[in-house]
Enzyme design. Structure first.
Site, PDB file in Angstrom:
ATOM      1  CE  LYS A  22     -20.920   1.142 -17.987  1.00 12.44           C
ATOM      2  NZ  LYS A  22     -19.509   0.557 -17.955  1.00 12.44           N
ATOM      3  CG  ASN A  23     -17.504  -0.771 -13.936  1.00 12.55           C
ATOM      4  OD1 ASN A  23     -17.959  -0.875 -14.854  1.00 12.55           O
ATOM      5  ND2 ASN A  23     -16.988  -0.011 -13.219  1.00 12.55           N
ATOM      6  CG  ASP A 121     -16.391   5.848 -21.025  1.00  8.56           C
ATOM      7  OD1 ASP A 121     -17.336   6.147 -21.692  1.00  8.56           O
ATOM      8  OD2 ASP A 121     -16.461   5.392 -19.611  1.00  8.56           O
ATOM      9  CG  MET A 342      -5.306   3.841 -12.996  1.00 11.51           C
ATOM     10  SD  MET A 342      -6.494   2.874 -12.127  1.00 11.51           S
ATOM     11  CE  MET A 342      -6.556   1.465 -13.233  1.00 11.51           C
TER      12      MET A 342
END
Length: 436
Positions: A22-23, A121, A342
């Site tokens: 996906k990324n 998200d 993060m």
């Protein structure tokens, strides 16, 4: 709004192949805007976020043709740049975070790039400073409308320069690289992200005629070229999905084979799961997970202190798998501290695991201590809502290991990142039903 009904407590068996990454897809699809020539891309995952980006490219005027499952051609020879300033674009562009990466290619090729504040998200602050500071250093003028949260960059031409990024942002590095390949002169990007997916983007751009060196390191040197041509590109398998299936096998005491995983691009992922006591066997380019009928035991550090698993920029452990690590640890023998550095909101789904009977102490927004049950106490079935892609799959894994029938609502979040997940899980024996 869709719902999954899951009857847990059953062992699974068989093989499962990971989808395309996906990324990586979100970066590669934006790169087609850099050339008027035909680009063929293989192994594109059929997921909501990627399909939204393909739809956005079509509305921008890119000619898109699907040749077969996962294989598309793209040709950006006649674009409708007026769409970028339309009200429709302001709505469409907010639909996914990956849309931010159209800005660099559009700026480089057409002298302007616009984007509304992108979605994605809700896992904490995800600032865009790295993207725009890099583009400004290449010579772009930046403007921002606070009223409708609309960003823009414009330049007659871009000029290569040296830059030290404040953060090794993957999407920020991708955006800057895609702008710099058509800039005049040499660009040096230090503290660049170096994830395998960014390496894939750089290799693709080099095949298109770009001149990028240092690929795989945190210093990229780019000599600008006049134009880029077409190419063929194949996506890597999705490392986050691979990690998800490792965790699923352990939690359900199942024997699973994950096929065609591209071992060389997995980095520390297999070893992090091994630290939880999970047996991860290399069989050619496959991963074999035997049934952990006697459970799995978390290692301690050499001095006997509690194991800490934390995220870090590549080649460190990806933050996208910390949710999976956390849920897998709930049934391990021993304890682990999970440190999500993060994003400050990514651990807030643990209350749902606690409701299922997991022993988790949320120390603060970034850290959680998990005391494993060692399967002496199973998780309880419950009704829950998926807050984001990775937490949603973690809850799904928890439900598949729990006794009884669980319900997961808001599964559109899971569909954003996982292709036909219910069908693929049923194929290996999972009892999962999609209810609209």
């Amino acid at each position: 709004m869709g719902t999954f009904k899951i009857e847990g407590g059953h062992q699974l068996k068989g093989s499962i192949q990971p989808q395309g990454a996906k990324n990586e897809a979100l970066q590669i699809l934006c790169a087609v805007l850099l050339t008027p020539e035909l680009v063929t891309i293989n192994n594109i995952p059929d997921i909501v976020d990627v399909n939204k980006l393909i739809s956005l490219l079509k509305k921008l005027g890119v000619k898109v043709e699907q040749l077969s499952r996962g294989t598309y051609t793209f040709q950006a020879d006649k674009l409708n740049l007026e769409y970028l300033e339309s009200d429709a674009f302001k709505i469409d562009g907010r639909g996914l975070r990956g849309s931010i990466m159209i800005v660099g290619p559009l700026l480089a090729r057409f002298g302007k790039g616009y984007i509304p504040k992108p979605g994605g998200d809700k896992i904490g602050r995800r600032r865009l400073d790295t993207h725009f500071e890099g583009l400004i250093k290449l010579g772009a003028k930046f403007r921002y409308s606070k009223e409708d949260q609309f960003y823009g960059v414009e330049a007659e031409y871009l000029t290569g320069t040296y830059m030290l990024l404040e953060e090794a942002s993957v999407t920020g590095t991708a955006n800057i690289v895609m702008a710099a390949v058509l800039a005049k002169g040499k660009t040096t990007i230090y503290n660049a992200a170096c994830e395998p997916y960014l390496q894939q983007l750089c290799k693709m751009l080099n095949r298109m005629g770009a001149k990028i060196s240092g690929v795989g390191s945190n210093m990229l040197i780019i000599d600008g070229v006049e134009s880029l041509g077409g190419t063929d590109h194949t996506m890597l398998p999705d490392m986050i999905e691979i990690g998800s299936w490792i965790g699923l096998a352990a939690m359900t005491k199942s024997e699973l084979t994950i096929t065609n995983v591209s071992w060389d691009d997995l980095g520390v992922i297999p070893n992090v799961f091994r630290k939880l006591g999970i047996t991860v066997e290399k069989q050619g380019d496959d991963i074999h997970i035997p049934a952990h009928t006697d459970g799995y035991e978390i290692q301690s550090f050499i001095d006997g202190s509690i194991l800490t698993i934390s995220d870090a920029p590549w080649p460190g452990f990806t933050p996208d798998l910390l949710s999976i690590i956390l849920v897998v640890a709930t049934q391990a023998r021993g304890s682990v501290l999970v440190h999500q550095k993060m994003f400050e909101s990514r651990l807030f789904f643990v209350d749902k695991l606690i409701d299922m009977g997991a022993k988790i102490i949320l120390c603060d927004p970034h850290r959680a201590t998990v005391i494993g049950h060692d399967f002496k106490s199973t998780l309880k079935a419950t009704t829950m809502t998926s807050p984001d892609i990775r937490a949603g799959v973690s809850l799904l894994i928890a439900a598949l290991s729990a006794k009884g029938t669980s319900t997961i609502q808001n599964i559109e979040q899971i569909d954003r990142g996982y292709e036909n997940i219910d069908e693929r899980l049923r194929a290996i024996g999972a009892r999962i039903e999609r209810v609209e």
